[in-house]
Design an enzyme around this catalytic site. Structure first.
Site, PDB file in Angstrom:
ATOM      1  N   PRO A   2       2.834  -1.490   2.957  1.00 41.24           N
ATOM      2  CA  PRO A   2       4.143  -0.893   2.639  1.00 41.24           C
ATOM      3  C   PRO A   2       4.789  -0.318   3.901  1.00 41.24           C
ATOM      4  CG  PRO A   2       2.384   0.015   1.262  1.00 41.24           C
ATOM      5  CD  PRO A   2       1.725  -0.785   2.336  1.00 41.24           C
ATOM      6  N   GLU A   3       5.991  -0.767   4.186  1.00 40.56           N
ATOM      7  CA  GLU A   3       6.743  -0.259   5.335  1.00 40.56           C
ATOM      8  C   GLU A   3       7.790   0.726   4.806  1.00 40.56           C
ATOM      9  OE1 GLU A   3       6.287  -1.082   8.519  1.00 40.56           O
ATOM     10  OE2 GLU A   3       5.353  -3.055   8.587  1.00 40.56           O
ATOM     11  N   HIS A  97      -8.492  -0.174  -9.106  1.00 42.07           N
ATOM     12  CA  HIS A  97      -8.194   0.700  -7.972  1.00 42.07           C
ATOM     13  C   HIS A  97      -7.108   1.732  -8.274  1.00 42.07           C
ATOM     14  CE1 HIS A  97     -10.879  -1.713  -5.551  1.00 42.07           C
ATOM     15  NE2 HIS A  97     -10.266  -2.797  -5.978  1.00 42.07           N
TER      16      HIS A  97
END
Ligand SMILES: [Zn+2]
Length: 286
Positions: A2-3, A97
């Site tokens: 993720p940017e 997760h």
């Protein structure tokens, strides 16, 4: 990974569904993230009202107010390499997760009301974090030395020019340094340098202020465009279907090594810089 645009898209997607809601329960299924989830997090957070969600760099900051005493603290979330935050309906199967589950009650005052949403932190590689911060958050060790936001006015040619004098680091490394500016990841650094025709290995200290002016504008445009595109994926954050937030972007150089330059047709060159793929056109970028 993720940017900044994905993190900002997450913020914009979550805010209208979370602000004004109370955290009715916190379940920590795995506390071993990049930094351990504080043992007291559930106690601290339960019953608090989410006031607002900010972003600093790639950190999401959820301001949460204690009903009884008015104390405000901040849940700081980083998505690391593979993290995501999703809103799902209570009872939705928990994925392997999904390490933290925050139950959000209705906006009514009744804490015992059935939760309306579950905010789930999912992170297969566990490089992210969920920490509790006291105000003022700017003083936190992870935030205190961060450079300006790329979409703020503080990020301009003067800032880049001043900071770069005497620096022999390649411009691409300089641009990706979070002390210089936050949130310019590898993809965006590659794209911005191509757009303005600057060779990624050129020394940061030797670049003129005029070129920095073009570069700061290009970074801003590219990031703003990516955030705008992210808007079309916002529904992913509320229904929990599919993979959240990784939107297709039109890229000129990143991931296109060996393919023809969109300007001059010469095959694009790839080098590794700090172990990151660096793609450029040796003819158009000087
Ligand atoms: Zn070219």
């Amino acid at each position: 990974m993720p940017e900044l645009p994905e993190v900002e898209t997450t913020r914009q997607g979550l805010a209208p569904h979370c602000i004004g809601r109370r955290v009715s329960e916190v379940a920590v299924h795995n506390a071993r993230l990049r930094w351990p989830v504080p043992e007291s997090l559930a106690d601290t957070l339960t019953g608090r009202l989410i006031q607002r969600i900010d972003r600093r760099g790639k950190y999401l900051l959820l301001y949460c107010e204690h009903e009884a005493n008015g104390h405000v603290g901040v849940l700081m979330v980083h998505l690391g390499m593979s993290g995501s935050l999703r809103l799902v309906e209570p009872g939705t199967d928990r994925k392997t997760h999904d390490h933290l589950v925050f139950s959000l009650s209705d906006r009514e005052d009744d804490l015992d009301a059935e939760p309306q949403w579950e905010l789930r932190y999912h992170d297969p590689r566990r490089f992210g974090c969920c920490l509790w911060l006291e105000l003022p958050v700017e003083q936190h060790p992870l935030l205190v030395s961060l450079g300006p936001e790329p979409l703020s006015e503080a990020f301009d040619d003067q800032h880049l020019f001043r900071l770069s004098r005497g620096k022999s680091a390649p411009i691409k490394s300089f641009l990706m340094d979070s002390h210089v500016v936050v949130g310019v990841g590898n993809i965006y650094a590659n794209e911005a340098l191509f757009r303005v025709g600057i060779h990624p290995l050129r020394e940061a200290g030797g670049i003129s202020q005029a070129r920095y002016k073009a570069l700061s504008a290009a970074v801003r445009e590219i990031l703003a465009q990516a955030i705008e595109r992210g808007g079309t994926t916002l529904r992913d954050f509320v229904n929990g279907k599919g993979e959240p937030g990784y939107f297709q972007q039109e890229l000129s150089v990143y991931g296109r090594a060996g393919e023809p330059c969109v300007r001059c047709n010469k095959p694009l060159t790839e080098v590794r810089l700090s172990a990151r793929s660096t793609v450029f056109c040796a003819r158009c970028q000087r």
